[in-house]
Design a protein around this motif. Structure first.
Motif, PDB file in Angstrom:
ATOM      1  N   LYS A 256      -8.862   3.465   5.204  1.00  0.00           N
ATOM      2  CA  LYS A 256      -8.552   4.029   6.532  1.00  0.00           C
ATOM      3  C   LYS A 256      -8.621   2.962   7.623  1.00  0.00           C
ATOM      4  O   LYS A 256      -8.061   3.132   8.702  1.00  0.00           O
ATOM      5  N   MET A 257      -9.301   1.846   7.341  1.00  0.00           N
ATOM      6  CA  MET A 257      -9.351   0.741   8.295  1.00  0.00           C
ATOM      7  C   MET A 257      -7.935   0.258   8.630  1.00  0.00           C
ATOM      8  O   MET A 257      -7.674  -0.228   9.728  1.00  0.00           O
ATOM      9  N   PHE A 258      -7.014   0.378   7.675  1.00  0.00           N
ATOM     10  CA  PHE A 258      -5.657  -0.137   7.843  1.00  0.00           C
ATOM     11  C   PHE A 258      -4.743   0.821   8.608  1.00  0.00           C
ATOM     12  O   PHE A 258      -3.600   0.475   8.892  1.00  0.00           O
ATOM     13  N   LYS A 259      -5.240   2.017   8.917  1.00  0.00           N
ATOM     14  CA  LYS A 259      -4.364   3.075   9.436  1.00  0.00           C
ATOM     15  C   LYS A 259      -3.499   2.645  10.626  1.00  0.00           C
ATOM     16  O   LYS A 259      -2.281   2.855  10.622  1.00  0.00           O
ATOM     17  N   PRO A 260      -4.066   2.009  11.671  1.00  0.00           N
ATOM     18  CA  PRO A 260      -3.229   1.669  12.829  1.00  0.00           C
ATOM     19  C   PRO A 260      -2.111   0.675  12.490  1.00  0.00           C
ATOM     20  O   PRO A 260      -1.088   0.642  13.166  1.00  0.00           O
ATOM     21  N   LEU A 261      -2.323  -0.151  11.473  1.00  0.00           N
ATOM     22  CA  LEU A 261      -1.350  -1.204  11.154  1.00  0.00           C
ATOM     23  C   LEU A 261      -0.667  -0.965   9.812  1.00  0.00           C
ATOM     24  O   LEU A 261      -0.005  -1.863   9.270  1.00  0.00           O
ATOM     25  N   PHE A 262      -0.836   0.250   9.275  1.00  0.00           N
ATOM     26  CA  PHE A 262      -0.400   0.496   7.905  1.00  0.00           C
ATOM     27  C   PHE A 262       1.109   0.326   7.755  1.00  0.00           C
ATOM     28  O   PHE A 262       1.587  -0.308   6.812  1.00  0.00           O
ATOM     29  N   HIS A 263       1.882   0.860   8.713  1.00  0.00           N
ATOM     30  CA  HIS A 263       3.343   0.779   8.562  1.00  0.00           C
ATOM     31  C   HIS A 263       3.799  -0.674   8.550  1.00  0.00           C
ATOM     32  O   HIS A 263       4.673  -1.063   7.755  1.00  0.00           O
ATOM     33  N   ASN A 264       3.185  -1.516   9.408  1.00  0.00           N
ATOM     34  CA  ASN A 264       3.531  -2.947   9.425  1.00  0.00           C
ATOM     35  C   ASN A 264       3.246  -3.587   8.068  1.00  0.00           C
ATOM     36  O   ASN A 264       4.020  -4.405   7.567  1.00  0.00           O
ATOM     37  N   ALA A 286       1.737  -7.714  -4.441  1.00  0.00           N
ATOM     38  CA  ALA A 286       2.122  -6.916  -3.267  1.00  0.00           C
ATOM     39  C   ALA A 286       2.336  -5.458  -3.674  1.00  0.00           C
ATOM     40  O   ALA A 286       1.949  -4.526  -2.953  1.00  0.00           O
ATOM     41  N   LEU A 287       2.951  -5.251  -4.834  1.00  0.00           N
ATOM     42  CA  LEU A 287       3.140  -3.892  -5.350  1.00  0.00           C
ATOM     43  C   LEU A 287       1.790  -3.233  -5.616  1.00  0.00           C
ATOM     44  O   LEU A 287       1.566  -2.055  -5.283  1.00  0.00           O
ATOM     45  N   GLU A 288       0.868  -4.012  -6.196  1.00  0.00           N
ATOM     46  CA  GLU A 288      -0.474  -3.505  -6.495  1.00  0.00           C
ATOM     47  C   GLU A 288      -1.204  -3.108  -5.216  1.00  0.00           C
ATOM     48  O   GLU A 288      -1.909  -2.088  -5.174  1.00  0.00           O
ATOM     49  N   LEU A 289      -1.035  -3.896  -4.147  1.00  0.00           N
ATOM     50  CA  LEU A 289      -1.668  -3.547  -2.877  1.00  0.00           C
ATOM     51  C   LEU A 289      -1.176  -2.178  -2.396  1.00  0.00           C
ATOM     52  O   LEU A 289      -1.972  -1.311  -2.013  1.00  0.00           O
ATOM     53  N   MET A 290       0.116  -1.975  -2.441  1.00  0.00           N
ATOM     54  CA  MET A 290       0.668  -0.682  -1.998  1.00  0.00           C
ATOM     55  C   MET A 290       0.213   0.461  -2.910  1.00  0.00           C
ATOM     56  O   MET A 290      -0.095   1.559  -2.448  1.00  0.00           O
ATOM     57  N   ALA A 291       0.161   0.203  -4.226  1.00  0.00           N
ATOM     58  CA  ALA A 291      -0.295   1.247  -5.169  1.00  0.00           C
ATOM     59  C   ALA A 291      -1.763   1.577  -4.942  1.00  0.00           C
ATOM     60  O   ALA A 291      -2.190   2.719  -5.127  1.00  0.00           O
ATOM     61  N   THR A 292      -2.554   0.564  -4.519  1.00  0.00           N
ATOM     62  CA  THR A 292      -3.979   0.791  -4.234  1.00  0.00           C
ATOM     63  C   THR A 292      -4.142   1.796  -3.101  1.00  0.00           C
ATOM     64  O   THR A 292      -5.036   2.646  -3.132  1.00  0.00           O
ATOM     65  N   PHE A 293      -3.265   1.703  -2.090  1.00  0.00           N
ATOM     66  CA  PHE A 293      -3.330   2.699  -0.999  1.00  0.00           C
ATOM     67  C   PHE A 293      -2.993   4.102  -1.528  1.00  0.00           C
ATOM     68  O   PHE A 293      -3.581   5.081  -1.084  1.00  0.00           O
ATOM     69  N   ALA A 294      -2.063   4.200  -2.475  1.00  0.00           N
ATOM     70  CA  ALA A 294      -1.772   5.513  -3.073  1.00  0.00           C
ATOM     71  C   ALA A 294      -2.991   6.048  -3.806  1.00  0.00           C
ATOM     72  O   ALA A 294      -3.290   7.239  -3.764  1.00  0.00           O
ATOM     73  N   ASP A 295      -3.727   5.142  -4.476  1.00  0.00           N
ATOM     74  CA  ASP A 295      -4.926   5.555  -5.212  1.00  0.00           C
ATOM     75  C   ASP A 295      -6.023   6.053  -4.279  1.00  0.00           C
ATOM     76  O   ASP A 295      -6.683   7.051  -4.557  1.00  0.00           O
ATOM     77  N   TYR A 296      -6.239   5.334  -3.161  1.00  0.00           N
ATOM     78  CA  TYR A 296      -7.424   5.587  -2.338  1.00  0.00           C
ATOM     79  C   TYR A 296      -7.130   6.309  -1.025  1.00  0.00           C
ATOM     80  O   TYR A 296      -8.059   6.833  -0.403  1.00  0.00           O
ATOM     81  N   ALA A 297      -5.858   6.304  -0.572  1.00  0.00           N
ATOM     82  CA  ALA A 297      -5.537   6.988   0.689  1.00  0.00           C
ATOM     83  C   ALA A 297      -4.160   7.643   0.590  1.00  0.00           C
ATOM     84  O   ALA A 297      -3.239   7.329   1.345  1.00  0.00           O
ATOM     85  N   PRO A 298      -3.999   8.585  -0.351  1.00  0.00           N
ATOM     86  CA  PRO A 298      -2.665   9.178  -0.557  1.00  0.00           C
ATOM     87  C   PRO A 298      -2.107   9.854   0.697  1.00  0.00           C
ATOM     88  O   PRO A 298      -0.902   9.797   0.935  1.00  0.00           O
ATOM     89  N   SER A 299      -2.974  10.473   1.508  1.00  0.00           N
ATOM     90  CA  SER A 299      -2.468  11.156   2.718  1.00  0.00           C
ATOM     91  C   SER A 299      -1.811  10.162   3.657  1.00  0.00           C
ATOM     92  O   SER A 299      -0.759  10.449   4.244  1.00  0.00           O
ATOM     93  N   MET A 300      -2.433   9.005   3.829  1.00  0.00           N
ATOM     94  CA  MET A 300      -1.882   7.980   4.720  1.00  0.00           C
ATOM     95  C   MET A 300      -0.508   7.539   4.205  1.00  0.00           C
ATOM     96  O   MET A 300       0.420   7.324   4.992  1.00  0.00           O
ATOM     97  N   CYS A 301      -0.374   7.412   2.896  1.00  0.00           N
ATOM     98  CA  CYS A 301       0.910   7.015   2.305  1.00  0.00           C
ATOM     99  C   CYS A 301       1.968   8.095   2.522  1.00  0.00           C
ATOM    100  O   CYS A 301       3.109   7.795   2.880  1.00  0.00           O
ATOM    101  N   ARG A 302       1.582   9.348   2.289  1.00  0.00           N
ATOM    102  CA  ARG A 302       2.546  10.448   2.450  1.00  0.00           C
ATOM    103  C   ARG A 302       3.062  10.517   3.887  1.00  0.00           C
ATOM    104  O   ARG A 302       4.218  10.842   4.124  1.00  0.00           O
ATOM    105  N   LYS A 303       2.181  10.238   4.844  1.00  0.00           N
ATOM    106  CA  LYS A 303       2.550  10.401   6.249  1.00  0.00           C
ATOM    107  C   LYS A 303       3.341   9.210   6.792  1.00  0.00           C
ATOM    108  O   LYS A 303       3.965   9.320   7.838  1.00  0.00           O
ATOM    109  N   ASP A 304       3.299   8.080   6.101  1.00  0.00           N
ATOM    110  CA  ASP A 304       4.052   6.926   6.599  1.00  0.00           C
ATOM    111  C   ASP A 304       5.546   7.186   6.448  1.00  0.00           C
ATOM    112  O   ASP A 304       5.998   7.714   5.429  1.00  0.00           O
ATOM    113  N   GLN A 305       6.313   6.788   7.472  1.00  0.00           N
ATOM    114  CA  GLN A 305       7.733   7.166   7.517  1.00  0.00           C
ATOM    115  C   GLN A 305       8.570   6.556   6.398  1.00  0.00           C
ATOM    116  O   GLN A 305       9.615   7.096   6.030  1.00  0.00           O
TER     117      GLN A 305
END
Length: 1097
Positions: A256-264, A286-305
């Motif tokens: 969740k620390m990444f939330k304000p800058l997640f889209h960037n 880089a793919l693993e980093l994005m997949a890690t967000f799906a593992d630990y913050a799926p809501s943030m991923c779903r909400k990103d445009q």
């Protein structure tokens, strides 16, 4: 200036050179000398000497090697003056330690060579770790590191952050301001190496923070992320990979620390994944980093445009990156080592990421954007696109099961035509998709689409290409594992004709797969396979007799597996003399195995287990051959290696069958293949003890003492502990059946076992493991029976329960605390983990309850004295707002009522109100426990309970009258309430006001068709009422007959005394009232009518 004399340094230099000698014997002698003459006798001199060598030696190789040896010796363990086991550096006197630390810091500050300084920094970090782990401090260290972090030399600045990264525990709370400043400085450093080291240090430091401390450092994130774009622009893949790995660490710790800058960050990462000028490993990170967000913050991923669409697009793109320079798949078709060829390639990374996205984001999020691509890809002229589409379906089917299973026809319309594709890799992928779907969409695939699937796969078995036909056979394994034999039977002729053809193929891997598939079909088809026995078994026996060459070992192993699974399917009678032929062949093969890597050895273990199940006691003559290798595997010690440096870690990472575990600043390698073999061997010991029962007795004592009990505390591998917990009660049961329940042999075995079990219950920290241990305990207690525990054992049991309950309360309190201030998004992301944690606790409480039940059942009121020690806990649980706790408390009180008889009245003040309140509880499980408790109070509690029981009847009727009282959730509560009223009317009739009216109402609470324990009481009482010709019963004989028929249809009454009593009474009722039973039976299905009429014949 040197503290030690020159001659000491001369000896030490000589020793260091000998330790690096290429001559094994010189090196071995040096190791012995190091241990006996230095480490064991004068560690303080050794460590000071090594620190001075780091400082003073002119040779970089000596300085570097001295640092490596220093670190190794400093972290060895020894006994201190209090006889505690501690690491050597911490055991030194304060003055000695201080002097050595000073030398270490001088070496760190003065070293000019970066590789040597790295080794010295590792030694410094390890000493720092020892102090922080022992809640002690090294005051000078932080000052030196802060100074180094500002040194003019970039290498020295990098070293400072390297030490922070390895030992973040040295940073204390009072240094927060300085730490923030140091990290800010490091993130903006001119040198890339320093920036990266600062990132890694920050990730390590952040991982150790509590949730409440984390937000103080959120402000550093923009500086962290700004490190990445210049590195990407420079196309330095190695540096960019390091930065991405540090971000992955941070994302796992606090997404969740990444939330304000997640889209960037999403846009940046997608850019890296797309950039083919970067290395594949960098793009995959880089793919693993994005997949890690799906593992630990799926809501943030779903909400990103753009996250979902971009990730699916990139995964599918990576999945088309295969078969370069192999357009016609000639190279792919000629390969025979399938295991190692593609594990780190882009298309595999894409598939694995799709699987994670599906499982974490769910079908509603990823299905539409995925299927936006798939139909187009399936009609593409490029075979790689078609292959990727099919592999995507395989990857997402588990995570999207609920939605895809509804659209299965459309999905199959995409997949099935691929089995006729002109390109072999596409046909292979089609088989892969159907195989995976057969597992993920079972049993719908098998029940509704068996014809489509089998008619599509069977022709592929005739493919020209070995890899394709073998994969079609492999897909059949998945399909048949989940198929009913009635589905398979019509296809057996065609299936087996094709598979027999594959056995003649010149490719060995095709033959091996054919054998595996035939074995699975035999397992699923059971007796129906008998028809093919005469064709196949001689073939298999022939393979086992003839193919002795090394390259045929796996084929023979598969033939063994197939033959023994067929033996299980067709049974002992159909096997006839072939049973002896088979086991004799197995014995011959076992005698011929000499190589440790022979695959036949592992297959053989399972084959012996199957033949034991088929042959029963006829297998006994072979047990002396079978047991020695099995016991050797089951007794295996953990194969563990302490890894001193990065090179050793890298070497182990490249070997299969190892797991790396961080421990005290170092890495430990555990050989998991040894653990898996150990687990399998103990699993087979369970099979032998279960199958052979009393005949296994000669092996029981040794197995218990050397394998089962040590296995309970085998902390390196949980599966070994869990299967050991299953083995213990089986071994006790074998002894009981061999020597009798009161025998000295059984009591002696139990005496050595029970203490160990109670010790494990008291000391076990892991929740899931503790539940398994309680299960082991209560199953063992049930085997031993009456008087299984001494008063001391009971006290020890309660000690363990008290400790476990206090830990449980702490976890509940922590979960409540964690809810405070949590956003809805965070709560949604953590819901799955929270649910699993609660389920683990519920399982633990349930198994603990069963342990209480076993003790009360076998000791009755004798258990009350130790049991009373936890009365405050029972009391608080009975009135808790948490339904799990209320149910737990009620179930324990039910045991007191059931097994302590009239003594239970002493606890009436604690029990009565929860029983009545429980009847009104919204939880069906609690209503069931309350109704059951009232019933056992009536049955076992004696006259002291009469007044309470009379007053409880209206509440029991209330349980039977709630909406949907016979629904799946509520039916057991309803049936227990019915049985409880019957018990009150039967055992406490005097306490009931207007019993005739209560009986008339009670009849309408029947039938009881689910609860096997409640049914005999309810129907036994009904038979009594019929025999007494109670008007309420005689007046509705047709209804009574239906209720009885329903119980007989579901076989609730068995065939014993109660069933006979009920049937006799019902016959008399029909005779007396003239009710036409055959007419009433018409409402039952024909097969049920037959079952019911058998009772009345």
């Amino acid at each position: 200036m040197s503290v030690l004399p020159a001659e000491v340094h001369a000896k030490l230099t000589q020793l260091l050179q000998a330790l690096q000698s290429p001559d094994n014997s010189v090196r071995s002698q040096a190791e012995d000398h190091l241990q006996t003459s230095w480490t064991a006798t004068q560690p303080e001199v050794l460590l000071m000497g090594l620190a001075e060598q780091m400082n003073g030696s002119e040779e970089a190789s000596i300085r570097s090697f001295a640092a490596v040896i220093f670190r190794r010796i400093a972290s060895k363990t020894c006994k201190n003056d209090k006889n505690d086991t501690v690491e050597i550096f911490i055991s030194l006197s304060p003055d000695q330690a201080s002097a050595i630390r000073q030398k270490l810091l001088e070496a760190l500050a003065n070293e000019s060579s970066q590789p040597v300084r790295n080794k010295i920094s590792d030694a410094v970090a390890d000493v720092g770790r020892q102090y922080s782990e022992n809640n002690d401090t090294w005051p000078e260290l932080l000052g030196v590191l802060f100074n180094l972090s500002m040194a003019p030399d970039a290498g020295k600045r990098e070293t400072a952050y390297r030490v922070f990264a390895t030992t973040p525990g040295i940073i204390e709370k009072q240094h927060e301001g300085a730490v923030l400043e140091a990290f800010q400085r490091g993130f903006k450093d001119d040198a890339v190496g320093v920036r990266l080291a600062a990132m890694e240090a920050f990730a390590a430091f952040f991982r150790g923070l509590g949730k409440k401390q984390q937000p103080k450092y959120f402000g550093l994130l923009p500086d962290v992320l700004n490190i990445l774009p210049p590195i990407k622009d420079s196309h330095d893949s190695d540096d960019l990979s390091k930065a991405l790995l540090a971000l992955i660490d941070l994302a796992e710790t606090c997404p969740k620390m990444f939330k304000p800058l997640f889209h960037n960050l999403v846009m940046f990462s997608v850019g890296v994944i797309q950039d083919k000028e970067l290395t594949d490993i960098c793009r995959q990170n880089a793919l693993e980093l994005m997949a890690t967000f799906a593992d630990y913050a799926p809501s943030m991923c779903r909400k990103d445009q753009s996250y979902t669409n971009d990730m699916i697009t990139q995964c599918l793109s990576l999945m088309t990156d295969l078969g370069e320079d192999d357009e016609d798949a000639a190279e792919w078709l000629s390969a025979e080592d399938f295991e190692s060829e593609e594990s780190d390639l882009n298309h595999v990374a894409g598939e694995q990421c799709m699987d994670r996205l599906a499982n974490k984001l769910g079908g509603e999020t990823i299905l539409a954007p995925t299927f936006n691509w798939l139909p187009r890809m399936m009609t593409s002229m490029a075979w790689r696109d078609r292959h990727a589409a099919l592999m995507a379906i395989s990857a997402i089917s588990e995570g999207c099961r609920e939605l895809m299973v509804r659209e299965l026809r459309q999905v199959l319309d995409l997949v099935v035509p691929a089995l006729k594709d002109p390109h072999p890799r596409v046909r292979w992928a089609g088989c892969q998709a159907l195989g995976q779907m057969s597992t993920d969409f079972a049993p719908t695939m098998q029940k509704e689409y068996y014809d489509v699937i089998l008619k599509a796969i069977i022709p592929v078995l005739d493919s020209e290409e070995g890899r394709v036909k073998a994969h079609a056979a492999a897909a059949l394994v998945n399909f048949c594992e989940e198929a009913e034999k009635s589905i398979l039977e019509p296809y057996l002729d065609e299936l087996l004709a094709h598979l027999f053809q594959l056995l003649q193929n010149d490719k060995r891997f095709v033959q091996e797969q054919a054998l595996s598939t035939i074995a699975t079909i035999a397992d699923a088809a059971e007796a129906a396979f008998s028809k093919y026995y005469d064709t196949l078994m001689p073939l298999l026996v022939n393979v086992l007799r003839r193919e002795n060459e090394k390259e045929f070992r796996l084929l023979r192993a598969k033939a063994m597996e197939c033959a023994t699974l067929i033996a299980l399917a067709v049974g002992k009678e159909r096997l006839g003399n072939d049973a002896m032929t088979l086991v004799e062949l197995l014995a011959t093969i076992q005698g011929s195995i000499t190589d440790t890597d022979d695959p036949q050895a592992q297959y053989l273990m399972h084959c012996w287990g199957r033949m034991c199940r088929v042959m029963g006691s006829d297998f006994l003559p072979f047990l002396p051959n079978v047991m020695p290798p099995l016991v050797e595997l089951a007794s295996a010690k953990a194969d563990i290696q302490l890894l001193d440096d990065d090179e050793q870690v890298e070497q182990i990472q490249q070997e299969e069958g190892w797991e790396l575990v961080p421990l005290k600043g170092k890495m430990i390698g555990i050989r998991t293949s040894t653990m898996d073999d150990k687990h399998m061997a103990i699993e087979l010991l369970v099979v032998y003890a279960q199958t052979l029962e009393a005949s296994f007795a000669p092996y029981v004592r040794d197995t218990m003492e050397k394998i089962a009990l040590p296995g309970l505390a085998f902390f390196f591998h949980d599966p070994v502990r869990f299967i050991s917990a299953k083995l213990v009660p089986q071994l006790l049961s074998s002894y009981k059946k061999a020597f009798g329940p009161q025998s000295n042999q059984l009591r002696e075995l139990w005496a050595g076992t029970v203490d160990k079990l109670l010790e494990v219950l008291t000391a076990e920290p892991a929740i899931d493991a503790l539940a398994e241990m309680y299960q082991c305990f209560y199953e063992s207690a049930e085997v031993i029976g009456k008087e299984c525990l001494t008063p001391q054992h009971m006290d020890k049991f309660i000690d363990g329960v008290h400790s476990a309950i206090e830990d449980y309360k702490d976890r509940v309190a922590q979960r409540e605390e964690d809810k405070e201030g949590v956003t809805a998004e965070d709560a949604e992301d953590e819901a799955e983990d929270l649910l699993m944690a609660i389920e683990d606790d519920q399982t633990l409480l349930s198994d603990m309850n069963k342990a209480f039940h076993a003790i009360f059942k076998n000791h009755g009121a004798a258990f009350l004295r130790p049991w009373e020690r936890l009365m405050p806990t029972y009391e608080s649980f009975l009135i808790s707002e948490d339904p799990t706790q209320r149910q737990w408390g009620l179930c324990i009180m039910d045991d007191v009522l059931e097994y302590c008889g009239p003594e239970s009245i002493h606890y009436a003040n604690y029990i009565q109100k929860p029983l009545i309140d429980g009847c009104k509880d919204p939880s069906a499980a609690i209503r069931q426990a309350a109704a059951y408790g009232i019933g056992v109070a009536a049955h076992r509690g004696g006259t002291a309970w009469s007044q309470f029981l009379g007053g409880s009847i209206p509440y029991l009727f209330q349980v039977t009258q709630i909406p949907d009282a016979r629904g799946e959730d509520a039916v057991y509560a309803t049936e227990n309430a019915c049985a409880a009223i019957a018990k009150i009317l039967h055992y406490n009739n005097a306490s009931v006001q207007d019993p005739q009216n209560v009986v008339a109402q009670w009849i309408n609470t029947l039938p009881v068709t689910n609860d096997e324990e409640a049914a005999p009481f309810a129907y036994g009482y009904l038979a009594t009422l019929i025999n007494q010709q109670i008007p309420a019963v005689m007046g509705q004989a047709d209804k009574i007959f239906i209720f009885v028929a329903q119980a007989l249809e579901t076989e609730m009454l068995g065939s014993g005394e109660v069933a006979q009593k009920v049937v006799q009474a019902t016959k008399a009722l029909l005779q007396t009232t003239g009710v036409n039973a055959p007419t009433l039976l018409q409402q039952f299905p024909p097969e049920s009518q037959q079952v019911i009429m058998r009772y009345f014949a």
